[in-house]
Design an enzyme around this catalytic site. Structure first.
Site, PDB file in Angstrom:
ATOM      1  N   GLU A 142       0.838  -1.202   0.000  1.00  0.00           N
ATOM      2  CA  GLU A 142       0.000   0.000   0.000  1.00  0.00           C
ATOM      3  C   GLU A 142       0.873   1.251   0.000  1.00  0.00           C
ATOM      4  OE1 GLU A 142      -2.911   0.053   3.172  1.00  0.00           O
ATOM      5  OE2 GLU A 142      -3.815   1.902   2.413  1.00  0.00           O
ATOM      6  N   ASN A 201     -12.493  -1.280  -0.989  1.00  0.00           N
ATOM      7  CA  ASN A 201     -11.769  -1.842   0.163  1.00  0.00           C
ATOM      8  C   ASN A 201     -12.493  -1.425   1.430  1.00  0.00           C
ATOM      9  OD1 ASN A 201      -9.241  -2.786   1.709  1.00  0.00           O
ATOM     10  ND2 ASN A 201      -9.398  -0.637   2.346  1.00  0.00           N
ATOM     11  N   GLU A 202     -12.728  -2.359   2.320  1.00  0.00           N
ATOM     12  CA  GLU A 202     -13.352  -2.046   3.623  1.00  0.00           C
ATOM     13  C   GLU A 202     -14.489  -1.047   3.452  1.00  0.00           C
ATOM     14  OE1 GLU A 202     -10.344  -1.275   6.660  1.00  0.00           O
ATOM     15  OE2 GLU A 202      -9.608  -3.335   6.456  1.00  0.00           O
ATOM     16  N   TYR A 205      -7.078  -8.751  11.537  1.00  0.00           N
ATOM     17  CA  TYR A 205      -5.743  -8.532  12.097  1.00  0.00           C
ATOM     18  C   TYR A 205      -5.662  -9.176  13.478  1.00  0.00           C
ATOM     19  CZ  TYR A 205      -4.547  -5.324   8.356  1.00  0.00           C
ATOM     20  OH  TYR A 205      -4.243  -4.807   7.129  1.00  0.00           O
ATOM     21  N   GLU A 251      -6.456  -9.165   3.828  1.00  0.00           N
ATOM     22  CA  GLU A 251      -5.580  -8.469   4.786  1.00  0.00           C
ATOM     23  C   GLU A 251      -5.545  -9.296   6.061  1.00  0.00           C
ATOM     24  OE1 GLU A 251      -6.123  -4.234   5.456  1.00  0.00           O
ATOM     25  OE2 GLU A 251      -6.582  -3.921   3.335  1.00  0.00           O
ATOM     26  N   GLN A 268       1.973  -6.104   5.705  1.00  0.00           N
ATOM     27  CA  GLN A 268       2.138  -5.786   4.313  1.00  0.00           C
ATOM     28  C   GLN A 268       3.553  -6.181   3.903  1.00  0.00           C
ATOM     29  OE1 GLN A 268       1.001  -1.779   3.283  1.00  0.00           O
ATOM     30  NE2 GLN A 268      -1.004  -1.958   4.264  1.00  0.00           N
TER      31      GLN A 268
HETATM   32  O1  AHR Z   1      -3.105  -2.365   6.339  1.00  0.00           O
HETATM   33  C1  AHR Z   1      -3.412  -1.143   6.922  1.00  0.00           C
HETATM   34  C2  AHR Z   1      -4.880  -0.780   6.761  1.00  0.00           C
HETATM   35  O2  AHR Z   1      -5.670  -1.679   7.480  1.00  0.00           O
HETATM   36  C3  AHR Z   1      -5.436  -0.859   5.365  1.00  0.00           C
HETATM   37  O3  AHR Z   1      -5.187   0.290   4.644  1.00  0.00           O
HETATM   38  C4  AHR Z   1      -6.895  -1.002   5.610  1.00  0.00           C
HETATM   39  O4  AHR Z   1      -7.564  -1.685   4.573  1.00  0.00           O
HETATM   40  C5  AHR Z   1      -6.981  -1.741   6.933  1.00  0.00           C
HETATM   41  O5  AHR Z   1      -7.846  -1.148   7.813  1.00  0.00           O
END
Ligand code: AHR
Length: 492
Positions: free
Chosen positions: A27, A174-175, A245, A300, A349
């Site tokens: 990103e 995205n999201e 995450y 992600e 990432q």
């Molecule tokens: O990876 C960091 C961020 O986490 C990304 O930009 C977003 O999609 C997520 O919330």
């Protein structure tokens, strides 16, 4: 030392491990693209048209199969026309998602596509739905993939690329439930279908379109999307994404390198929860799509800690220890085991951001413990996942932290078994029965170290993989896994 019995049955195929499960994410955030991947042609750091040669080499080493770009949250503010044409006339904007720094757009579509060509991976473009238009995204697809009569394709030709690229993976937003527009699933499903209709297949290119799925356990989102994605009997999406995450507490994340034993087990409990998360989301998808036409795309995932002291809080730069290696191994074993529905996963990432594969400092580059796990696991790519079960032990009362995490696959006459020993102090002696595979030879490699250990710029090779002794005795595999280790056993 603890003893465990294990069984691998190569006759029992549980899924096909798409190579995309070993995918990555890049990103325009912090030093991921600029300094991390791209340094510009005038840099003294060895590069190919501005792309770091050492990074390309490292990505090739792990057989990176797919790379997602340009975000993340950044994708929903990215306007692709800013990033094409003569470099010195490209539009400069502020990166409003990540720290308000200047984005000079010197890394755009052509540079990203060249990176993917150098690495030999599939590009995965995340399109702007939040602040873009249907026309803008439709034309981006046309710019990249059309060899036909088209003013947009002509623009690409004028910018130096005669032949269209192939683009398989296209994420539409995205999201959408968060930084991508704070939409409801009902509203987004409508948006998705409109965008998808106009993102066409040009010149033999075949898009694999990915709709925005839930944030973790937002099962209602999954349900509404699956209810709405089929029109007149046709699925409008090839994939539905999931973001998750591994963070025990968002307001108490702590540093990557400073944590207690309790913090470690708490985090591993969260990582193991991924399996439940996948199971429930898959259950919902199965109800609407029993044939498995729509893939689950974990686009992600990874650890998220406090940034390294003294670094820009918006740049999400964190160190990477053996704890991250175990997180990666447990997660990848889970994805393998769920590969009947999970078709892609992208670690967040690739460079200098969150659970990075690679950290850079000027011309220096280090491969993190997480990198080495991807190196150990790469032979699973394109394999058939087979039954693999271990008698296990839970390491923390009231939590779900199995000591042993494993998965196995067969490809081209090779049986690959990957095992993490998540105990911090006890080694594990494994005795494994193998059915349906006549193994004649065995070799093994391992990554091990104290759980806080990391590679840094003073000691870039503190943690590397080493050979591990493994034996075949009367058709049984015997191997002893050190405490806090990730191993790959190869049988032929
Ligand atoms: O990876 C960091 C961020 O986490 C990304 O930009 C977003 O999609 C997520 O919330």
């Amino acid at each position: 030392m603890k003893k465990f019995s294990m069984l691998v049955n190569a006759n029992d195929i549980t899924g096909h491990i798409e190579r995309g499960i070993y995918g990555h994410f890049s990103e325009h955030l912090g030093r991921c693209i600029y300094q991390g991947i791209y340094v510009g042609e005038d840099s003294p750091i060895p590069n190919i048209h501005g792309i770091r040669s050492d990074v390309v080499e490292a990505f090739r080493q792990i057989k990176m199969p797919v790379l997602r770009w340009p975000g993340g949250c950044f994708a929903d503010e990215y306007h692709w026309r800013d990033g094409i044409g003569e470099k010195n006339s490209r539009t400069k904007v502020l990166n409003k998602s990540w720290g308000g720094v200047v984005e000079d757009n010197s890394f755009g579509t052509h540079e990203f596509m060249e990176l993917c060509e150098l690495v030999g991976c599939e590009p995965y473009i995340a399109g702007n739905v939040g602040s873009g238009t249907v026309r803008e995204l439709a034309e981006w697809v046309e710019y990249m993939t059309s060899d036909d009569l088209s003013p947009t394709a002509d623009l690409r030709r004028k910018n130096g690329r005669e032949k269209a690229w192939k683009l398989k993976y296209l994420g539409i937003g995205n999201e959408a439930w968060g930084c991508g527009g704070n939409m409801t699933p009902e509203f987004y499903a409508g948006q998705y279908k409109q965008y998808r209709t106009f993102c066409r297949n040009f010149s033999g290119n075949q898009l694999y379109c990915i709709a925005c799925g839930p944030s973790g356990a937002d099962y209602n989102w999954t349900d509404v999307m699956m209810q709405n994605l089929k029109v007149n009997g046709w699925w409008q999406a090839d994939g539905l994404s999931l973001h998750f995450y591994s963070v025990p507490e968002w307001n108490k994340k702590g540093l990557a390198t400073e944590f207690s034993e309790d913090d470690y087990y708490e985090l591993m409990n969260t990582v193991n929860y991924t399996d439940e998360l996948l199971a429930v989301n898959i259950g919902i998808m199965d109800r609407y799509d029993p044939e498995g036409k729509v893939g689950l795309i974990v686009d992600e995932w990874g650890t998220w800690y406090d940034v390294e002291p003294g670094t820009n809080p918006a740049f999400l730069y964190q160190q990477n220890t053996m704890r991250d290696a175990l997180v990666a191994a447990v997660s990848l074993n889970i994805f393998n085991r769920r590969s009947k529905r999970v078709k892609m996963a992208n670690l967040a990432q690739a460079v200098n951001v969150l659970q990075a594969l690679i950290l850079t400092d000027g011309e220096k580059l280090i491969k993190t413990p997480t990198f080495h796990v991807f190196d150990l696991f790469k032979e699973h790519q394109d394999g058939e996942c087979v039954y693999c079960h271990t008698q296990n032990e839970n390491l923390r009362e009231g939590k779900n932290v199995p000591m042993i995490s494993s998965s196995a696959s067969v490809r081209d006459g090779v049986l690959t078994v990957t095992i993490a020993n998540c105990s911090l102090d006890e080694s594990a002696e494994i005795e494994c029965d193998i059915c349906g595979f006549g193994a004649k030879s065995v070799s093994a490699r391992t990554l091990t170290g104290e759980v806080h250990a990391c590679n840094d710029f003073d000691a870039p090779e503190r943690l590397v993989t080493t050979e591990l002794e493994a034996k075949l005795e009367n058709g049984k595999l015997r191997v002893t896994l050190p405490a806090c280790s990730v191993s790959c056993i190869t049988l032929k």
